[in-house]
Design an enzyme around this catalytic site. Structure first.
Site, mmCIF file in Angstrom:
data_model
loop_
_atom_site.group_PDB
_atom_site.id
_atom_site.type_symbol
_atom_site.label_atom_id
_atom_site.label_comp_id
_atom_site.label_asym_id
_atom_site.label_seq_id
_atom_site.Cartn_x
_atom_site.Cartn_y
_atom_site.Cartn_z
ATOM 1 N N ALA B 90 58.710 -0.808 32.492
ATOM 2 C CA ALA B 90 59.795 0.039 31.981
ATOM 3 C C ALA B 90 60.735 0.452 33.121
ATOM 4 O O ALA B 90 60.312 0.608 34.273
ATOM 5 C CB ALA B 90 59.214 1.270 31.316
ATOM 6 N N LEU B 157 56.018 1.836 35.081
ATOM 7 C CA LEU B 157 57.404 1.630 35.491
ATOM 8 C C LEU B 157 57.540 0.394 36.376
ATOM 9 O O LEU B 157 56.735 0.167 37.290
ATOM 10 C CB LEU B 157 57.924 2.848 36.254
ATOM 11 C CG LEU B 157 58.099 4.148 35.460
ATOM 12 C CD1 LEU B 157 58.595 5.262 36.388
ATOM 13 C CD2 LEU B 157 59.061 3.977 34.279
ATOM 14 N N CYS B 158 58.579 -0.365 36.115
ATOM 15 C CA CYS B 158 58.878 -1.567 36.905
ATOM 16 C C CYS B 158 58.910 -1.262 38.396
ATOM 17 O O CYS B 158 58.379 -2.027 39.205
ATOM 18 C CB CYS B 158 60.231 -2.128 36.449
ATOM 19 S SG CYS B 158 60.962 -3.358 37.531
ATOM 20 N N PHE B 159 59.526 -0.123 38.746
ATOM 21 C CA PHE B 159 59.724 0.157 40.170
ATOM 22 C C PHE B 159 58.460 0.701 40.846
ATOM 23 O O PHE B 159 58.455 0.911 42.058
ATOM 24 C CB PHE B 159 60.925 1.091 40.375
ATOM 25 C CG PHE B 159 62.238 0.357 40.220
ATOM 26 C CD1 PHE B 159 62.826 -0.262 41.315
ATOM 27 C CD2 PHE B 159 62.841 0.234 38.991
ATOM 28 C CE1 PHE B 159 64.012 -0.968 41.181
ATOM 29 C CE2 PHE B 159 64.030 -0.469 38.836
ATOM 30 C CZ PHE B 159 64.617 -1.073 39.933
#
Lengths: 128, 265
Positions: B90, B157-159
């Site tokens: 996300a 989360l993607c990051f």
């Protein structure tokens, strides 16, 4: 008796089919598994669903991409390997037997003749 | 100053032509609908399309198979949500620039998994540009993924995730991308994080991270390896405010196009 790739028919899009008594067992090739690298998730079809040759029947997510899976044959899905979703590593170790994805009652077994032999499929992979 | 909606340009290199568009900030659903239709909208003779945009309000985009964690009360929990067609984790779209590349090709469609060359070329180009501006950017050497991780076991989360081609500065991920194969070709989404958001305050953006003390030092960069003939993207001014205005949609188009041409060559 274990299944060897030369018993199978292949799509250009890297799915395989093994036909027996009007039922095609379907999976994805070792080459595809290698291309996918780290598998994360697989969305499978439902029993009773109709699939069409060359059309999408599910999706597989690897770490950086979502890729469709295309059915080699048309027909009705009669069995789905639901446990595979939680054991995707099986596709690395045994893509042609324990790593099967679905079984389809074929509506037109002649569609198998349009698929690639193991030899032709290997040539395609070698040239891609 | 460019006008958003009508900013199109075509770049050509050898046999490749790329149609680029800087779009106005839009709500999440509209952005995703436009991206999903890009493969249908590629004009004849164009090799690839690039759409660069921001979001009209802070929005959480989920990876294709993601669902919200149950009982999760996180700073991003109450944001408007959309689901991307591409994979990955996300993303909180707030102080960031999003890009979407569409390449129509039957040969791409038949493949499985990610298009490594496209990832690397675009991310190498971003690394090179950021190093030219003084940041210690590089590709991540780490990966949080493995075959046993499963979709629910990777960071949400993607990051917070790492794969070897992510762009990091001092270990902090500032660019992440994800792809989708379709029967028509390939789509790649990417997010360039400019500043930290109150909806994901633990994730710094590019402008939150200190640059090299010397810009000259940064010019001994990956450019020599990845882009030996490319003109460096120069910092017109070293002040943070000017840097902030430089890291805009036009900059993104230029940098992503550079990588895209390399991938298509």
């Amino acid at each position: 008796m274990s299944i060897t790739p030369d018993q199978l028919r292949f799509c250009e899009s890297h799915e395989w089919a093994l036909a027996q008594d009007g039922i095609a067992t379907i999976g994805i090739s070792a080459f595809a598994v290698a291309e996918l690298t780290d598998l994360v998730f697989m969305a499978l079809p439902k029993v009773g669903q109709t699939v069409v040759a060359g059309k999408e029947f599910g999706e597989v997510e690897s770490v950086k991409a979502v890729s469709p899976m295309y059915s080699p044959v048309s027909g009705e899905v009669v069995e789905v390997h639901d446990a595979l979703v939680n054991q995707l590593e099986i596709l690395n170790s045994d893509p042609y037997e324990a790593g099967w994805i679905m079984k389809v009652k074929m509506s037109d077994p002649n569609e198998l003749n349009k698929l690639l032999s193991w030899t032709d499929y290997q040539s395609q992979c070698g040239g891609s | 100053m460019y006008s958003y909606c009508n900013f199109f340009m075509v770049a050509r290199l050898l046999d490749s032509q790329i149609l680029s568009q800087i779009d106005s900030p839009k709500p999440g659903l509209e952005n995703m609908t436009l991206d999903e239709s890009m493969l249908d909208r590629i004009p004849a003779g164009i090799t690839a399309m690039l759409r660069v945009y921001r979001w009209s309000q802070p929005t959480l985009s989920l990876g294709h198979f993601q669902t919200m964690p149950e009982g999760n009360v996180a700073p991003w929990s109450n944001l408007p949500r959309v689901t991307r067609k591409t994979g990955g984790g996300a993303i909180v779209h707030h102080h960031e620039i999003t890009y979407c590349i569409a390449i129509a090709s039957s040969s791409l469609a038949s493949k499985k998994g990610h298009h490594e060359k496209l990832y690397r070329a675009v991310h190498d180009s971003i690394v090179d540009a950021l190093r030219g501006l003084g940041w210690n950017a590089q590709l991540s050497e780490n990966c949080t993924c493995n075959i046993n991780s499963g979709i629910g076991r990777s960071p949400f989360l993607c990051f917070d995730r790492r794969s070897p081609v992510d762009v990091v500065i001092d270990g902090k991920k500032i660019v992440g991308s994800a792809q989708r194969r379709t029967s028509q070709g390939l789509i790649q989404h990417g997010s360039i994080l400019l500043r930290s958001s109150v909806h994901a305050p633990h994730l710094p953006g590019i402008l939150d991270i200190d640059r090299f003390n010397s810009l000259e030092k940064s010019k001994v960069s990956l450019r020599e390896n990845a882009f030996p003939d490319a003109e460096p993207v120069k910092a017109k001014d070293a002040t943070p405010s000017c840097l902030e205005s430089q890291l805009n949609e036009e900059w993104c188009v230029e940098i992503v196009n550079r990588g895209l041409f390399l991938a298509l060559s």
